[in-house]
Design an enzyme around this catalytic site. Structure first.
Site, PDB file in Angstrom:
ATOM      1  N   GLU A  83       0.463  -1.924   0.238  1.00  0.00           N
ATOM      2  CA  GLU A  83       0.407  -0.385   0.289  1.00  0.00           C
ATOM      3  C   GLU A  83       0.738   1.620   0.100  1.00  0.00           C
ATOM      4  O   GLU A  83       2.087   1.309   0.845  1.00  0.00           O
ATOM      5  CB  GLU A  83      -0.920  -0.209   1.443  1.00  0.00           C
ATOM      6  CG  GLU A  83      -2.052   1.283   1.107  1.00  0.00           C
ATOM      7  CD  GLU A  83      -2.503   1.351   2.102  1.00  0.00           C
ATOM      8  OE1 GLU A  83      -3.382   2.255   2.533  1.00  0.00           O
ATOM      9  OE2 GLU A  83      -3.748  -0.024   2.598  1.00  0.00           O
ATOM     10  N   LYS A 261      -7.972  -0.158  11.212  1.00  0.00           N
ATOM     11  CA  LYS A 261      -6.867  -0.776   9.781  1.00  0.00           C
ATOM     12  C   LYS A 261      -5.779   0.344   9.268  1.00  0.00           C
ATOM     13  O   LYS A 261      -5.020  -0.665   9.291  1.00  0.00           O
ATOM     14  CB  LYS A 261      -8.176  -0.700   8.815  1.00  0.00           C
ATOM     15  CG  LYS A 261      -7.835  -0.938   7.391  1.00  0.00           C
ATOM     16  CD  LYS A 261      -6.886  -0.725   6.726  1.00  0.00           C
ATOM     17  CE  LYS A 261      -6.178  -0.929   5.000  1.00  0.00           C
ATOM     18  NZ  LYS A 261      -5.836  -0.102   4.200  1.00  0.00           N
ATOM     19  N   ASP A 277       3.460 -14.331  12.553  1.00  0.00           N
ATOM     20  CA  ASP A 277       2.221 -14.376  11.939  1.00  0.00           C
ATOM     21  C   ASP A 277       1.431 -13.141  11.683  1.00  0.00           C
ATOM     22  O   ASP A 277       1.085 -12.969  12.900  1.00  0.00           O
ATOM     23  CB  ASP A 277       2.010 -15.633  13.081  1.00  0.00           C
ATOM     24  CG  ASP A 277       0.348 -16.463  12.331  1.00  0.00           C
ATOM     25  OD1 ASP A 277      -0.260 -15.865  11.453  1.00  0.00           O
ATOM     26  OD2 ASP A 277       0.158 -17.558  12.449  1.00  0.00           O
ATOM     27  N   HIS A 375      -2.059  10.367  -0.067  1.00  0.00           N
ATOM     28  CA  HIS A 375      -2.162   8.940  -0.275  1.00  0.00           C
ATOM     29  C   HIS A 375      -2.347   8.778  -1.492  1.00  0.00           C
ATOM     30  O   HIS A 375      -1.525   8.101  -1.968  1.00  0.00           O
ATOM     31  CB  HIS A 375      -3.544   8.325   0.286  1.00  0.00           C
ATOM     32  CG  HIS A 375      -3.459   7.006  -0.238  1.00  0.00           C
ATOM     33  ND1 HIS A 375      -2.650   5.848   0.816  1.00  0.00           N
ATOM     34  CD2 HIS A 375      -3.925   6.001  -0.762  1.00  0.00           C
ATOM     35  CE1 HIS A 375      -3.268   4.662   0.345  1.00  0.00           C
ATOM     36  NE2 HIS A 375      -4.032   5.365  -0.744  1.00  0.00           N
TER      37      HIS A 375
END
Length: 435
Positions: A83, A261, A277, A375
């Site tokens: 991202e 998030k 993990d 972004h």
């Protein structure tokens, strides 16, 4: 350990120049970074030993976040993510925290929980009592499965039992709490759970069914705190906006999901880069977000007495430095070397700090300019590359996409044709300055 994580202009350097800076700051051999090359990293033979049915590997960009000071020590932080803006945003937020000492952390230790489910128990409350009467026996049996862990100061820290009503009946659930030291701990606690299950079934006069760790690692918490300078954030109005945005995420699960998030953008990138993990960490963090019965923000932002912004974050972080892909994956080994962490606790400290930094950056963008501006400017480079722009064309195409406010693949293709002088009237002619 990096001599300093403050590296102005790092983003403007070439890949080779960045590698040179990383090796100079961390004192790891420059040749070790070859493990991050697509052609020299994880081989098919290595991959074939890590999982089943291997047909190939997939590459994820690995960037290095700068400016991080964690508990008084500077760290360069490897982050694996696809991202755009994640690495840059974390670095920028860490810079804003440096003048006030960077990030400070605390933790509860490396304790994991194994669960053993007993079903078909006739007298569940009496069974619970019988099990608790045998705590010392159960703990000794579990510890006997991992003498090495015991020699390192780890091992069973407690045995507990609960009676849980389910739609399939009343079950007795036994918890082993285990200090796993510098391991993530899944293999250790699963082995212990398997070993004690038959004895627990005898004591409970029932049948042992599930024998596995819990990813709700709420005995393995890491907390991070930082003060972000109000002026660097953009002034009092931005600070107030971030506090208000944080308050909404605390109260509203629809906002909290996106707020968290943003935290996980940073957390998962470091977890992935270090071979840990990601699914276990994500499951633990999201379960922690509902600890009070409603999904809520994992972080809090407040204004202190001087008008600066204070951010705090608490996460369960089951990460390790031994076992699994952390040792088996060559790129993960290099990432650990770049970080310079010596214990799983230090690794968790860095991960929580990156999560808080990433969260702050997203909240600041929302409160100040809107999330899309920064972004999408970075995303435009990805769109330009996917449209076929070469290394010497990406910046020009991306700049035009931003200027046109059309960050889409078809527009990138038109711009690229115009840049190459292929006659598209909707795109600039070759040599046209783009701003």
């Amino acid at each position: 350990m990096a001599a300093t994580s403050r590296v102005p202009g790092f983003k403007d350097r070439t890949v080779e120049e960045r590698r040179r800076i990383v090796t100079e700051h961390t004192r790891i051999p420059r040749g070790d970074l070859a493990a991050l090359d697509p052609a020299a990293g994880l081989s098919l033979a290595q991959a074939d030993h890590m999982i089943e049915n291997v047909v190939g590997t997939i590459g994820i960009p690995v960037g290095v976040a700068t400016n991080f000071t964690v508990n008084g020590r500077d760290r360069l932080v490897p982050m694996a993510t696809e991202e755009p803006s994640v690495v840059a945003a974390a670095s920028n937020a860490a810079r804003m925290a440096r003048d006030h000492g960077g990030f400070r952390t605390s933790s509860t230790g490396s304790v994991m929980i194994a669960q053993i489910q007993l079903v078909d128990v006739v007298d569940p409350y009496a069974a619970r009592a019988r099990i608790l009467e045998s705590t010392a026996e159960i703990a000794a049996l579990a510890d006997a499965q991992d003498p090495m862990l015991r020699s390192l100061g780890g091992g069973v820290r407690g045995v507990d039992a609960r009676v849980v009503d389910t739609r399939a009946g009343r079950h007795v659930i036994v918890h082993l709490t285990v200090d796993v030291r510098d391991a993530m701990g899944a293999n250790a606690v699963n082995t212990m759970a398997e070993a004690v299950a038959p004895r627990l079934a005898e004591l409970g006069a029932g049948r042992a069914l599930l024998r596995i760790l819990s990813n709700k690692a709420d005995l393995r918490l890491t907390r991070a705190r930082a003060v972000f300078d109000a002026q660097q954030l953009g002034g009092p109005a931005v600070v107030d906006g971030i506090v208000q945005a944080s308050a909404l995420a605390e109260a509203d699960p629809y906002r909290a999901a996106t707020h968290n998030k943003g935290i996980m953008n940073g957390v998962t990138a470091v977890v992935l880069a270090t071979g840990n993990d990601t699914r276990a960490v994500e499951a633990g963090c999201h379960s922690h977000a509902v600890q009070n019965g409603r999904y809520s923000a994992l972080s809090r932002f407040e204004k202190d007495a001087t008008g600066n912004l204070v951010g705090t974050l608490e996460l369960p972080l089951a990460v390790g430095l031994v076992g699994g892909a952390t040792r088996a994956h060559p790129a993960a080994r290099v990432a650990i070397a770049i970080l310079g962490v010596a214990t799983a606790t230090e690794l968790a400290d860095v991960i929580a700090s990156v999560g808080l930094a990433q969260n702050l950056a997203a909240c600041r963008a929302l409160a100040a300019e809107g999330i899309q501006r920064g972004h999408m400017s970075l995303h435009a480079r990805t769109i330009a590359a996917s449209a076929g722009a070469g290394p010497d064309e990406i910046a020009a195409v991306a700049a035009r996409l931003v200027a046109d406010r059309q960050i889409r693949a078809e527009h990138a293709e038109r711009v690229l044709r115009g840049l190459r002088g292929e006659g598209d009237p909707a795109a600039p002619a070759a040599g046209t300055a783009l701003s």
